[in-house]
Write an enzyme that holds these catalytic residues in place. Structure first.
Site, mmCIF file in Angstrom:
data_model
loop_
_atom_site.group_PDB
_atom_site.id
_atom_site.type_symbol
_atom_site.label_atom_id
_atom_site.label_comp_id
_atom_site.label_asym_id
_atom_site.label_seq_id
_atom_site.Cartn_x
_atom_site.Cartn_y
_atom_site.Cartn_z
ATOM 1 N N CYS A 55 9.679 1.431 3.414
ATOM 2 C CA CYS A 55 10.618 0.359 3.745
ATOM 3 C C CYS A 55 12.022 0.905 3.975
ATOM 4 O O CYS A 55 12.849 0.245 4.602
ATOM 5 C CB CYS A 55 10.641 -0.688 2.640
ATOM 6 S SG CYS A 55 11.322 -0.112 1.067
ATOM 7 N N GLU B 54 -5.191 -3.984 -2.057
ATOM 8 C CA GLU B 54 -6.599 -3.636 -2.173
ATOM 9 C C GLU B 54 -6.930 -2.340 -1.448
ATOM 10 O O GLU B 54 -8.021 -1.782 -1.648
ATOM 11 C CB GLU B 54 -7.466 -4.782 -1.644
ATOM 12 C CG GLU B 54 -7.313 -5.110 -0.176
ATOM 13 C CD GLU B 54 -6.159 -6.057 0.127
ATOM 14 O OE1 GLU B 54 -6.162 -6.655 1.220
ATOM 15 O OE2 GLU B 54 -5.240 -6.191 -0.719
ATOM 16 N N GLU C 161 8.848 -4.227 13.764
ATOM 17 C CA GLU C 161 8.733 -3.229 12.698
ATOM 18 C C GLU C 161 7.429 -2.457 12.914
ATOM 19 O O GLU C 161 6.341 -2.958 12.641
ATOM 20 C CB GLU C 161 8.738 -3.892 11.316
ATOM 21 C CG GLU C 161 8.751 -2.883 10.188
ATOM 22 C CD GLU C 161 8.630 -3.521 8.805
ATOM 23 O OE1 GLU C 161 8.959 -2.850 7.818
ATOM 24 O OE2 GLU C 161 8.199 -4.676 8.718
ATOM 25 N N PHE D 10 0.808 -1.221 0.000
ATOM 26 C CA PHE D 10 0.000 0.000 0.000
ATOM 27 C C PHE D 10 0.839 1.267 0.000
ATOM 28 O O PHE D 10 0.349 2.336 -0.373
ATOM 29 C CB PHE D 10 -0.919 0.027 1.234
ATOM 30 C CG PHE D 10 -0.192 0.319 2.525
ATOM 31 C CD1 PHE D 10 0.056 1.631 2.928
ATOM 32 C CD2 PHE D 10 0.270 -0.705 3.337
ATOM 33 C CE1 PHE D 10 0.748 1.904 4.114
ATOM 34 C CE2 PHE D 10 0.944 -0.441 4.509
ATOM 35 C CZ PHE D 10 1.183 0.858 4.897
#
Length: 502
Positions: free
Chosen positions: A288, A183, A387, A156
């Site tokens: 990331c 999605e 994370e 996303f």
């Protein structure tokens, strides 16, 4: 129904060069992260729809593979021009569904255009080699061929850049492609499919299927999918890597990260603090290559924390399309709750919450949390180990560079690591000994330009090759031909191996 911008009520799939509805499919709501309100729906396809998309890609693959490489590049360059023309529209789509600021979204589109430029250079990348007279009358040459149908499963946080980095490379190499975007942010993929068709890409070469785990499983298991590219969390990356590899597919699976920025005592501390807030809090920490950990060396830690706190408190958090917003909302309520839990437990595990982003949640709408800064974080704490994927910066204090390297290298992730210092010797030592795929020296987010390969180490990447410039190796396979031609009057040598060694 139109598929321009984000005006449609239900986001369509894209199969065989045209929008494809799936009336019987399960519907999912797409929410505006700035309000929490549902703004449209998307049909979630399963195995049947994946079969349709893969069949479309398979039927187009042979003709596209036979298309001359310069002709493929011409279509990609036309696509590049359309991305430029519609860059503001695409940025608005990103902000509307992902939540990041328009400035961040524009930057994402710009990096996507850069990736297209690299892919269009496949004419150079796909050149083979030739060796003459490797034995008596024998020559050897090599070339690279496309794989066939390739699939991409994307996250996303970069609805344009990550898909583009996959599919333009695959298409440039002569493959057809099936994209399964997140999605949560489906609209940009369909808009790019329109632009590819407008650029002249034949129907079936690029297809989009929206869906959840059923669509992912169908792509991984489909016998006609030759390669799978994935970006997402490490647990999912491991499963996709395992199953794809067992099925004999080429696979690259990029997972999570816990990137570090080391601040040395001789660094420009103001520059380091500026870098920390932009790298930790930009895009609400949902990158990331974000920096959730500052490793501060020596007795400058108090200064670094104070300077960073001052900047964090000055950050403006608001809707991504609002003027003056430095940071938009998180993607979902679940993401917001994850950040809250991390901060709730930090104090009990030795951390000191210096700046608490939970304080801005009183607005009551949207998935907003402000920048948070936690000092004295221990490497064995949950805040450090997990994370968080949100705007939380942890400060770990160490005595020297060797200890800093031990902290960084003990992390199972190896996406990126940076150091801020005025010492060439320290930076060189760091660059050579840090366990990370991308290294920054006085650069907070060391994502290289697309003319270099990109990919992490350790749990941040499983499988083959990286993205960007390295992608053409992943999306092709090499073939080596050894040939010998004899004069008709001399006949054909019956034993090639023996003849080749004469």
């Amino acid at each position: 129904m139109t598929t321009t911008g984000v005006q449609f009520e239900t986001v369509p799939h894209w199969i065989d060069g045209a929008p494809a509805d799936s009336a019987a499919a399960e519907q999912a709501e797409i929410r505006d992260p700035a309000t929490g309100h549902a703004v449209r729906t998307v049909g979630l396809g399963g195995a049947d729809l994946v079969d349709q998309a893969v069949a479309s890609a398979r039927s187009a693959a042979q003709a596209w593979a036979s298309t001359p490489t310069p002709a493929r590049a011409t279509i990609l360059l036309a696509f590049r021009s359309l991305l430029l023309e519609h860059s503001e529209e695409l940025a608005s789509i990103i902000t509307a569904e992902q939540g990041k600021t328009l400035a961040d979204a524009r930057g994402e589109v710009a990096r996507s255009i850069e990736a297209v430029e690299v892919a269009a250079s496949a004419v150079q990348q796909l050149k083979g080699e030739y060796a003459e007279q490797v034995a008596n009358g024998v020559d050897t040459y090599s070339f690279r061929q496309p794989l066939g149908v390739c699939a991409g499963i994307t996250p996303f946080n970069f609805p344009v850049m990550v898909p583009v980095s996959m599919f333009v490379a695959a298409i440039a190499c002569g493959n057809s492609f099936v994209l399964k975007p997140s999605e949560k942010v489906p609209s940009a993929s369909v808009r790019m499919a329109e632009l590819l068709a407008e650029a002249g890409l034949p129907g079936g070469v690029f297809n989009v299927v929206h869906g959840g785990i059923a669509a992912v499983n169908a792509l991984i298991d489909h016998p006609d999918v030759a390669a799978v590219s994935f970006v997402g969390s490490t647990p999912v990356a491991r499963e996709i890597y395992r199953r794809s590899a067992e099925a004999g597919k080429k696979v690259q699976a990029l997972g999570g990260a816990n990137n570090h920025l080391v601040v040395m005592p001789d660094a420009d501390l103001d520059a380091a603090a500026d870098a920390l807030v932009s790298a930790a809090f930009g895009a609400a920490g949902q990158r990331c290559m974000a920096v959730p950990v500052a490793v501060v060396v020596g007795d400058v830690a108090d200064q670094v924390v104070a300077k960073t706190a001052q900047r964090a408190e000055a950050f403006t958090t608001g809707p991504g399309d609002a003027e003056g917003s430095d940071m938009g909302p998180l993607i979902s309520q679940a993401a917001l709750e994850r950040v809250h839990r991390a901060l709730d437990t930090a104090g009990g595990q030795g951390g000191t919450v210096v700046v608490d982003g939970r304080a801005i949640d009183s607005r009551g709408a949207g998935y907003f949390v402000g920048p948070s800064l936690v000092d004295h974080v221990q490497p064995d704490s949950d805040l450090y180990q997990d994370e968080i994927f949100g705007p939380v910066l942890s400060v770990v204090r160490v005595d020297d560079l060797d200890e800093a390297l031990r902290v960084v290298n003990a992390s199972p992730y190896g996406n990126g690591a940076s150091i801020f210092t005025s010492s060439g010797a320290a930076s060189r030592h760091f660059a050579h000994h840090v366990q990370a795929g991308s290294v920054g020296i006085n650069v907070p987010i060391p994502v290289p330009i697309s003319w270099f390969g990109f990919g992490g180490w350790g749990d941040s990447r499983l499988g083959d090759d990286g993205l960007n410039y390295d992608a053409y190796r992943f999306y092709t396979r090499s073939k080596v031909v050894t040939q010998r031609w004899t004069e008709p009057s001399k006949g054909v040598t019956p034993n090639f191996v023996a003849a080749g060694n004469q």
